[in-house]
Write an enzyme that holds these catalytic residues in place. Structure first.
Site, PDB file in Angstrom:
ATOM      1  N   GLN A 137      80.558  81.787 -43.380  1.00  0.00           N
ATOM      2  CA  GLN A 137      81.171  81.682 -42.057  1.00  0.00           C
ATOM      3  C   GLN A 137      82.190  80.544 -42.039  1.00  0.00           C
ATOM      4  O   GLN A 137      83.305  80.690 -41.532  1.00  0.00           O
ATOM      5  CB  GLN A 137      80.081  81.453 -40.994  1.00  0.00           C
ATOM      6  CG  GLN A 137      80.632  81.356 -39.588  1.00  0.00           C
ATOM      7  CD  GLN A 137      81.237  82.680 -39.124  1.00  0.00           C
ATOM      8  OE1 GLN A 137      80.620  83.730 -39.252  1.00  0.00           O
ATOM      9  NE2 GLN A 137      82.442  82.639 -38.602  1.00  0.00           N
ATOM     10  N   CYS A 269      81.215  81.986 -34.150  1.00  0.00           N
ATOM     11  CA  CYS A 269      80.967  82.837 -35.322  1.00  0.00           C
ATOM     12  C   CYS A 269      80.599  84.263 -34.929  1.00  0.00           C
ATOM     13  O   CYS A 269      80.713  85.172 -35.740  1.00  0.00           O
ATOM     14  CB  CYS A 269      79.852  82.238 -36.165  1.00  0.00           C
ATOM     15  SG  CYS A 269      78.327  82.013 -35.251  1.00  0.00           S
ATOM     16  N   ARG A 297      86.367  87.101 -42.064  1.00  0.00           N
ATOM     17  CA  ARG A 297      85.149  87.228 -42.880  1.00  0.00           C
ATOM     18  C   ARG A 297      85.402  88.205 -44.037  1.00  0.00           C
ATOM     19  O   ARG A 297      84.859  88.037 -45.123  1.00  0.00           O
ATOM     20  CB  ARG A 297      83.966  87.720 -42.024  1.00  0.00           C
ATOM     21  CG  ARG A 297      83.484  86.742 -40.961  1.00  0.00           C
ATOM     22  CD  ARG A 297      82.904  85.477 -41.551  1.00  0.00           C
ATOM     23  NE  ARG A 297      81.901  85.755 -42.556  1.00  0.00           N
ATOM     24  CZ  ARG A 297      80.607  85.951 -42.303  1.00  0.00           C
ATOM     25  NH1 ARG A 297      80.155  85.863 -41.079  1.00  0.00           N
ATOM     26  NH2 ARG A 297      79.749  86.188 -43.283  1.00  0.00           N
TER      27      ARG A 297
HETATM   28  N1   CP Z   1      78.839  85.686 -37.882  1.00  0.00           N
HETATM   29  C1   CP Z   1      77.945  86.437 -38.559  1.00  0.00           C
HETATM   30  O1   CP Z   1      77.457  86.072 -39.600  1.00  0.00           O
HETATM   31  O2   CP Z   1      77.643  87.622 -37.965  1.00  0.00           O
HETATM   32  P1   CP Z   1      76.508  88.637 -38.405  1.00  0.00           P
HETATM   33  O3   CP Z   1      75.172  87.975 -38.104  1.00  0.00           O
HETATM   34  O4   CP Z   1      76.733  89.867 -37.564  1.00  0.00           O
HETATM   35  O5   CP Z   1      76.635  88.912 -39.873  1.00  0.00           O
HETATM   36  N1  NVA Z   2      73.084  80.606 -35.738  1.00  0.00           N
HETATM   37  C1  NVA Z   2      73.131  82.051 -35.717  1.00  0.00           C
HETATM   38  C2  NVA Z   2      74.322  82.538 -36.480  1.00  0.00           C
HETATM   39  C3  NVA Z   2      74.493  84.034 -36.489  1.00  0.00           C
HETATM   40  C4  NVA Z   2      75.667  84.471 -37.307  1.00  0.00           C
HETATM   41  C5  NVA Z   2      71.848  82.600 -36.287  1.00  0.00           C
HETATM   42  O1  NVA Z   2      71.387  82.083 -37.305  1.00  0.00           O
HETATM   43  O2  NVA Z   2      71.301  83.543 -35.700  1.00  0.00           O
END
Ligand code: CP
Ligand code: NVA
Length: 310
Positions: A137, A269, A297
């Site tokens: 990310q 993210c 990404r």
């Molecule tokens: N930002 C991210 O990692 O999204 P996902 O959890 O959908 O992969």
């Molecule tokens: N902090 C979040 C990020 C998701 C992409 C999680 O770990 O669920």
């Protein structure tokens, strides 16, 4: 430029500034190639295994599409197909998979499990998110900031919210690349002090600052980037209700954005919970880079695969 072939991406703590820029440059080059319709099937005949123990949209789809564009075959393994340490120990899984595939992408809970897998698998292991870090990310975030601001060093990134995997990875790269970071989290939800200390240990000049506070407006003041993430991460679902109350003052809304620079951008993210960590207004505003981030990404996934796979 030193080759990154055979390396892992676990936390990026072991990457130098030059190596990080090398990955970012590769991602931007691959993005241009795609835009210009130039074929880039650099990994024809290779195979990547993708182990996912948590849900994912962006990471899974971006890696699958990255593999497809690169001519790389991907094998998706769900939780019930590979349970680390349940059917067999991680050290065995690592050696077995390395006998078949050219890289392993893994999303799971414990960072230690990913590190153990990497220790035994003699192929690159890419961390696709753990409870502690989300390095892939951060790479996409960095090229998004570069595209918008033309530089990284000297910018101020304010992260408002939970001291989680996403902010840990941002702190690591901010330390390496000279980005000033101000983190504001509620008391008891700050980032892991060891990660904060690691990031601070990378500071090489008096103008470079990495700070943690409980005051979101102090963190946001004069920022070039305002970044947030969900208040309850995957695996913390039962804490969601309680966290809603604790985190309420940390919502990124117009008032908080106004504390940043007028040209400040908003980043997340994703997935986002509108009305919780961010308002719909900020998400949909012209300052929001969230979909540029999610698109990036794809390009950073490709850069990692092309750079690491032998
Ligand atoms: N930002 C991210 O990692 O999204 P996902 O959890 O959908 O992969
Ligand atoms: N902090 C979040 C990020 C998701 C992409 C999680 O770990 O669920």
């Amino acid at each position: 430029m030193a080759s990154l072939k055979g390396r892992d991406i676990l936390s990026l703590k072991d990457y130098s500034q030059d190596e990080l820029y090398q990955l970012l440059a590769k991602a931007m080059e691959l993005k241009r190639q795609l835009r210009n319709g130039l074929p880039h099937r650099y990994l024809e005949g290779k195979t990547v295994a993708m182990i996912f123990h948590k849900p994912s949209s962006r990471t899974r789809v971006s890696f699958e599409v990255a593999a497809s564009h690169l001519g790389l075959r991907s094998i998706f393994l769900k939780s019930d197909e590979i349970q680390l340490g349940v059917r067999e120990p991680i050290k065995d899984i690592g050696r077995v998979l390395a006998g078949y595939v050219d890289a392993i992408v893994i999303r799971t809970f414990a960072q230690g499990d990913v590190e153990e897998l990497a220790k035994y698998a003699d192929v690159p292991v890419i961390n696709a998110l753990t409870d502690e870090y989300h390095p892939m990310q951060s790479l996409a975030d960095l090229i998004t900031i570069l595209e918008k601001k033309d530089r990284l060093a000297g910018l101020k990134l304010a992260y408002i919210g939970d001291g989680n995997n996403v902010v840990h990875s941002l702190m690591v790269v901010a330390g390496k690349l000279g980005i000033n970071m101000a983190v504001a989290s509620p008391e008891g939800y700050e980032p892991n002090p060891e990660v904060v200390e690691f990031a601070k240990s990378l500071i090489r000049n008096i103008n470079h600052k990495i700070t943690v506070t409980n005051d979101p407006f102090e963190a946001a003041k004069g920022a070039d980037v305002i970044y947030t993430d969900v208040w309850a991460s995957m695996g913390q679902e039962e804490e969601h209700e309680e966290r809603l109350k604790v985190f309420r003052p940390y919502q990124v809304n117009r008032k908080l954005m106004n504390a940043a620079k007028p040209a400040a951008v908003f980043m997340h993210c994703l997935p986002a919970h509108r009305g919780e960590e961010v308002t719909d207004e900020v998400m949909e505003s012209k300052h929001s880079l969230v979909f540029q981030q999610s698109e990036n990404r794809l390009h950073t996934a490709k850069a990692a695969l092309v750079s690491l796979i032998r």
